[in-house]
Write a protein that holds these residues in place. Structure first.
Motif, PDB file in Angstrom:
ATOM      1  N   THR A 142       0.845  -1.191   0.000  1.00 46.61           N
ATOM      2  CA  THR A 142       0.000   0.000   0.000  1.00 46.61           C
ATOM      3  C   THR A 142       0.879   1.239   0.000  1.00 46.61           C
ATOM      4  O   THR A 142       1.602   1.509   0.962  1.00 46.61           O
ATOM      5  CB  THR A 142      -0.925   0.012   1.233  1.00 46.61           C
ATOM      6  OG1 THR A 142      -1.669  -1.197   1.276  1.00 46.61           O
ATOM      7  CG2 THR A 142      -1.893   1.184   1.164  1.00 46.61           C
ATOM      8  N   THR A 193       9.232   5.550  -1.650  1.00 48.48           N
ATOM      9  CA  THR A 193       8.201   5.025  -2.553  1.00 48.48           C
ATOM     10  C   THR A 193       6.779   5.387  -2.158  1.00 48.48           C
ATOM     11  O   THR A 193       5.839   5.095  -2.894  1.00 48.48           O
ATOM     12  CB  THR A 193       8.325   3.492  -2.670  1.00 48.48           C
ATOM     13  OG1 THR A 193       8.156   2.899  -1.378  1.00 48.48           O
ATOM     14  CG2 THR A 193       9.693   3.111  -3.210  1.00 48.48           C
ATOM     15  N   ILE A 266      -0.728  -4.022  -5.712  1.00 48.37           N
ATOM     16  CA  ILE A 266      -0.293  -2.661  -5.379  1.00 48.37           C
ATOM     17  C   ILE A 266      -1.514  -1.773  -5.161  1.00 48.37           C
ATOM     18  O   ILE A 266      -2.358  -1.634  -6.055  1.00 48.37           O
ATOM     19  CB  ILE A 266       0.585  -2.057  -6.500  1.00 48.37           C
ATOM     20  CG1 ILE A 266       1.662  -3.051  -6.956  1.00 48.37           C
ATOM     21  CG2 ILE A 266       1.199  -0.742  -6.038  1.00 48.37           C
ATOM     22  CD1 ILE A 266       2.679  -3.400  -5.922  1.00 48.37           C
ATOM     23  N   GLY A 267      -1.610  -1.173  -3.975  1.00 47.48           N
ATOM     24  CA  GLY A 267      -2.735  -0.307  -3.661  1.00 47.48           C
ATOM     25  C   GLY A 267      -2.274   1.019  -3.068  1.00 47.48           C
ATOM     26  O   GLY A 267      -1.086   1.342  -3.086  1.00 47.48           O
ATOM     27  N   SER A 271      -0.929   4.162  -6.274  1.00 40.78           N
ATOM     28  CA  SER A 271      -1.241   3.130  -7.275  1.00 40.78           C
ATOM     29  C   SER A 271      -2.179   3.652  -8.356  1.00 40.78           C
ATOM     30  O   SER A 271      -2.297   3.048  -9.430  1.00 40.78           O
ATOM     31  CB  SER A 271      -1.869   1.910  -6.602  1.00 40.78           C
ATOM     32  OG  SER A 271      -3.192   2.177  -6.170  1.00 40.78           O
ATOM     33  N   LYS A 272      -2.836   4.777  -8.096  1.00 37.99           N
ATOM     34  CA  LYS A 272      -3.729   5.356  -9.105  1.00 37.99           C
ATOM     35  C   LYS A 272      -2.972   5.829 -10.338  1.00 37.99           C
ATOM     36  O   LYS A 272      -3.570   6.123 -11.376  1.00 37.99           O
ATOM     37  CB  LYS A 272      -4.541   6.509  -8.503  1.00 37.99           C
ATOM     38  CG  LYS A 272      -5.531   6.032  -7.442  1.00 37.99           C
ATOM     39  CD  LYS A 272      -6.279   7.194  -6.802  1.00 37.99           C
ATOM     40  CE  LYS A 272      -7.230   6.683  -5.719  1.00 37.99           C
ATOM     41  NZ  LYS A 272      -7.919   7.785  -5.008  1.00 37.99           N
ATOM     42  N   SER A 275      -0.472   1.877 -14.889  1.00 39.47           N
ATOM     43  CA  SER A 275       0.537   1.036 -15.540  1.00 39.47           C
ATOM     44  C   SER A 275       1.920   1.683 -15.592  1.00 39.47           C
ATOM     45  O   SER A 275       2.928   0.970 -15.629  1.00 39.47           O
ATOM     46  CB  SER A 275       0.089   0.662 -16.955  1.00 39.47           C
ATOM     47  OG  SER A 275      -0.090   1.818 -17.750  1.00 39.47           O
ATOM     48  N   LEU A 277       3.388   2.999 -13.275  1.00 40.24           N
ATOM     49  CA  LEU A 277       4.015   2.555 -12.032  1.00 40.24           C
ATOM     50  C   LEU A 277       4.290   1.056 -12.066  1.00 40.24           C
ATOM     51  O   LEU A 277       5.420   0.613 -11.894  1.00 40.24           O
ATOM     52  CB  LEU A 277       3.115   2.900 -10.842  1.00 40.24           C
ATOM     53  CG  LEU A 277       3.485   2.272  -9.491  1.00 40.24           C
ATOM     54  CD1 LEU A 277       4.805   2.840  -8.993  1.00 40.24           C
ATOM     55  CD2 LEU A 277       2.372   2.508  -8.480  1.00 40.24           C
ATOM     56  N   THR A 278       3.231   0.272 -12.302  1.00 42.05           N
ATOM     57  CA  THR A 278       3.379  -1.185 -12.196  1.00 42.05           C
ATOM     58  C   THR A 278       4.320  -1.757 -13.263  1.00 42.05           C
ATOM     59  O   THR A 278       5.076  -2.689 -12.984  1.00 42.05           O
ATOM     60  CB  THR A 278       2.016  -1.880 -12.284  1.00 42.05           C
ATOM     61  OG1 THR A 278       1.320  -1.433 -13.454  1.00 42.05           O
ATOM     62  CG2 THR A 278       1.177  -1.572 -11.051  1.00 42.05           C
ATOM     63  N   LEU A 300      -3.118  -4.295  -9.749  1.00 38.79           N
ATOM     64  CA  LEU A 300      -3.545  -3.157  -8.938  1.00 38.79           C
ATOM     65  C   LEU A 300      -4.663  -3.592  -7.997  1.00 38.79           C
ATOM     66  O   LEU A 300      -5.490  -4.448  -8.348  1.00 38.79           O
ATOM     67  CB  LEU A 300      -4.038  -2.014  -9.831  1.00 38.79           C
ATOM     68  CG  LEU A 300      -2.967  -1.325 -10.677  1.00 38.79           C
ATOM     69  CD1 LEU A 300      -3.616  -0.391 -11.691  1.00 38.79           C
ATOM     70  CD2 LEU A 300      -1.985  -0.551  -9.801  1.00 38.79           C
TER      71      LEU A 300
END
Length: 318
Positions: A142, A193, A266-267, A271-272, A275, A277-278, A300
């Motif tokens: 989170t 992070t 990932i929250g 995380s909003k 992609s 980010l991820t 997500l």
């Protein structure tokens, strides 16, 4: 209809925050039937928190015309370390010291109770009905004001001896850091992070680089600004996103060496970013991961602020 009602079973999920207590009534299959909030009364050492929860549960039973025997139990997530026996080892935001939440709430409601740390409980919720659905070995990360974590192994929350299992935000990722984390140590993952960590990286990047960037035109920089500008090609913002992803991806690779999950969920507010980010985190994860772990999936979170009540409800089910 009467026969159906007799066969139906329900659970309550409770997520205790410093300002509000989120509550939900669920079927044992995971359907939320009702959700509501009550105020968290933290005065007088938080002595009213559990009685208020019990009163709210009793009121909801009356509203829904449910009998005690219809209820499987109550799951509760709290913002602090929780041992497997339900003992809370201090919740600063609630004013609690050492308290066995399970015993106290069981005595107040008459129902079976299962307690857990709020981050672990949220991870269980995402495993049950969110981004980790279909998996039983999940690590949830989170990324909010801080960095929280929850670890689910074989469908069960990892508590640890002191209730600190899953506190991934305080893994040291830079021993040369001089600024102090909120936990009192230095160089924690959270410092780089989280939402505030991303802003911190951006501030440092602007100070150490002459690159032109729209970040410099903002009166106040937020993590959202950094990701939004990176998406449209701002070079300095892209550098910050890459640094954050590098640190997070490398750390998750180390975590995978220990717990070897099927999926990372990932929250949190960061995380909003989606992609951008991820995808970057996964790229660095693969670079650093032990070969057997490189296929670990990333997703997500899907339940948002409801993850806690879902996970609390799930925790009471065998």
């Amino acid at each position: 209809m009467e026969g159906e009602k007799e066969m139906s079973k329900y659970v309550f999920g409770v997520d205790v925050g410093g300002t509000t207590v989120k509550m939900g009534l669920f079927t044992v299959e995971g359907e939320v039937l009702d959700k509501w909030e009550i105020k968290t009364r933290t005065e007088d050492g938080g002595k009213n928190v559990l009685p208020d929860i019990a009163d709210s549960i009793k009121s909801k039973l009356a509203d829904k015309n449910l009998a005690d025997e219809d209820i499987e139990g109550v799951g509760i997530g709290v913002p602090g370390p929780v041992k497997e026996d339900g003992t809370v080892l201090k919740c600063v935001n609630l004013g609690w010291g050492i308290l066995n939440v399970q015993d106290e709430l069981r005595a107040l409601t008459g129902f079976e109770v299962k307690a857990g740390n709020d981050a672990n409980v949220a991870a269980l919720g995402e495993m049950w009905q969110g981004g980790g659905k279909g998996y039983s070995n999940v690590v949830m990360v989170t990324l909010g004001t801080g960095v929280g974590g929850g670890i689910i192994l074989n469908g069960k929350m990892l508590f640890g001896v002191n209730g600190a299992g899953g506190e991934i935000g305080h893994i040291c990722v830079d021993e040369n850091e001089t600024e102090i984390c909120g936990c009192g140590n230095t160089g924690c993952l959270e410092q780089y992070t989280s939402a505030t960590g991303v802003v911190r990286l951006a501030t440092r990047a602007m100070a150490s680089s002459d690159k032109k960037s729209a970040l410099r035109d903002l009166e106040t920089v937020t993590a959202k600004d950094v990701f939004d500008l990176a998406k449209i090609g701002d070079e300095l913002a892209k550098t910050v996103v890459d640094e954050q992803a590098h640190i997070l991806g490398r750390t998750l690779a180390q975590i995978a060496c220990v717990v070897d999950p099927e999926i990372f969920v990932i929250g949190g507010g960061v995380s909003k970013a989606g992609s951008i980010l991820t995808d970057a985190v996964k790229e660095y994860f693969v670079k650093y991961a032990f070969h057997a772990c490189r296929g670990t999936k990333f997703a997500l979170a899907e339940l948002g602020n409801d993850a806690g009540i879902y996970g609390a409800a799930r925790s009471i089910l065998k």
